[in-house]
Design a protein around this motif. Structure first.
Motif, mmCIF file in Angstrom:
data_model
loop_
_atom_site.group_PDB
_atom_site.id
_atom_site.type_symbol
_atom_site.label_atom_id
_atom_site.label_comp_id
_atom_site.label_asym_id
_atom_site.label_seq_id
_atom_site.Cartn_x
_atom_site.Cartn_y
_atom_site.Cartn_z
ATOM 1 N N GLN A 113 -12.581 0.658 -2.747
ATOM 2 C CA GLN A 113 -11.501 0.133 -3.560
ATOM 3 C C GLN A 113 -11.969 -0.101 -4.993
ATOM 4 O O GLN A 113 -13.087 -0.577 -5.212
ATOM 5 N N GLN A 156 -12.944 2.186 3.607
ATOM 6 C CA GLN A 156 -12.243 2.327 2.338
ATOM 7 C C GLN A 156 -13.149 1.917 1.177
ATOM 8 O O GLN A 156 -13.930 0.975 1.297
ATOM 9 N N LYS A 213 -7.437 3.113 -3.599
ATOM 10 C CA LYS A 213 -8.141 3.061 -2.318
ATOM 11 C C LYS A 213 -8.437 4.484 -1.841
ATOM 12 O O LYS A 213 -7.523 5.292 -1.659
ATOM 13 N N ASP A 254 0.721 5.077 0.329
ATOM 14 C CA ASP A 254 -0.129 6.193 0.773
ATOM 15 C C ASP A 254 0.382 7.484 0.147
ATOM 16 O O ASP A 254 1.439 8.006 0.517
ATOM 17 N N ARG A 301 -6.115 10.674 2.148
ATOM 18 C CA ARG A 301 -7.341 9.987 1.735
ATOM 19 C C ARG A 301 -7.159 9.001 0.585
ATOM 20 O O ARG A 301 -8.085 8.264 0.267
ATOM 21 N N GLY A 326 -11.818 4.264 9.290
ATOM 22 C CA GLY A 326 -11.248 3.074 8.659
ATOM 23 C C GLY A 326 -11.933 2.606 7.395
ATOM 24 O O GLY A 326 -11.513 1.617 6.792
ATOM 25 N N SER A 336 -4.703 6.039 -1.579
ATOM 26 C CA SER A 336 -3.577 5.118 -1.662
ATOM 27 C C SER A 336 -3.655 4.345 -2.969
ATOM 28 O O SER A 336 -4.742 4.095 -3.503
ATOM 29 N N GLN A 375 0.839 -1.200 0.000
ATOM 30 C CA GLN A 375 0.000 0.000 0.000
ATOM 31 C C GLN A 375 0.872 1.246 0.000
ATOM 32 O O GLN A 375 1.666 1.468 0.909
ATOM 33 N N TYR A 430 -12.879 -2.238 5.650
ATOM 34 C CA TYR A 430 -12.746 -1.493 6.897
ATOM 35 C C TYR A 430 -11.429 -1.912 7.542
ATOM 36 O O TYR A 430 -11.201 -3.099 7.813
ATOM 37 N N LYS A 431 -10.543 -0.941 7.780
ATOM 38 C CA LYS A 431 -9.241 -1.213 8.363
ATOM 39 C C LYS A 431 -9.179 -0.677 9.782
ATOM 40 O O LYS A 431 -9.479 0.492 10.031
ATOM 41 N N ARG A 474 -10.069 6.594 1.243
ATOM 42 C CA ARG A 474 -10.356 6.402 2.656
ATOM 43 C C ARG A 474 -11.324 7.477 3.170
ATOM 44 O O ARG A 474 -11.175 8.664 2.858
#
Length: 204
Positions: free
Chosen positions: A119, A117, A109, A57, A61, A115, A63, A55, A149-150, A111
């Motif tokens: 995609q 996301q 991704k 970044d 917001r 958490g 990635s 990932q 959801y991370k 955000r």
């Protein structure tokens, strides 16, 4: 004047890059793969997927995530309607079809909140093996979309939909035009749902 302008541009660019704070976090993902082949009127095939990603970044917001996945797809209870060459009688047999790919994805991704996301992105699926008697193509090009959801720990939960673009099946082998009771379309593409978990390592 030109020197001042050039200096200002370099200064601005340097400040922008320093504020961007680009980071790279590797990780892995795995879970349940539910697949079918379109226009076969067959059942979904449960199997699995597993993969690794990196990932990148680029902002708070957004990635970009290159990834490589091993995915087992296919379709269960595909009806093959044919004329038996020995008895000349019309027969129907049901077969479970399996296709394995090494999938190279480039996922965007976005955000939101703590958490959540969204995609989406393309994937190139390289054929590994299958049990199809006749096929139209080996490799596939697909589009991926989903939500995830991370958690702060790096553990994530994700649901994805992956749709192939190429016709992967020779429908003439599975469908005999003399029997309309077993309709079989001509454009047979991979359809795949993925439900699983991911984990990313914090490299800061």
């Amino acid at each position: 004047m030109k020197k001042i302008t050039a200096f200002a541009f370099v200064l601005f660019f340097g400040i922008f890059v320093s504020k961007a704070q680009v980071t790279f976090n590797p990780g892995f993902r795995a879970g349940l793969s539910l697949s079918t082949i379109s226009e076969t009127h067959a059942d979904y095939r449960p199997d699995f997927y597993i993969g690794a990603f990196g990932q990148i970044d680029l902002s708070k917001r957004y990635s970009l995530q290159p990834e490589i996945n091993y995915i087992r797809q296919g379709s269960n209870n595909v009806a093959r309607n044919f004329i038996d060459p020995n008895t000349q009688a019309e027969r129907v047999v049901y077969q479970d079809l399996q296709i394995s790919y090494l999938s190279f994805g480039l996922i965007n991704k976005l955000r939101f909140g703590q958490g959540l996301q969204v995609q989406f992105g393309p994937a190139l699926d390289v054929h590994l093996d299958d049990n199809l008697v006749i096929r139209k193509t080996y490799n596939d090009l697909s589009f991926v979309t989903g939500v995830a959801y991370k958690m702060p720990s790096g553990l994530g939960f994700e649901i994805r939909f992956k749709k192939g673009l190429f016709d992967v099946l020779d429908s003439d082998y599975y469908y005999n035009n003399s029997n309309n009771d077993y309709f079989f379309g001509d454009y047979n593409t991979n359809v795949n749902f993925q439900i699983g978990v991911s984990y990313s390592f914090d490299t800061k």
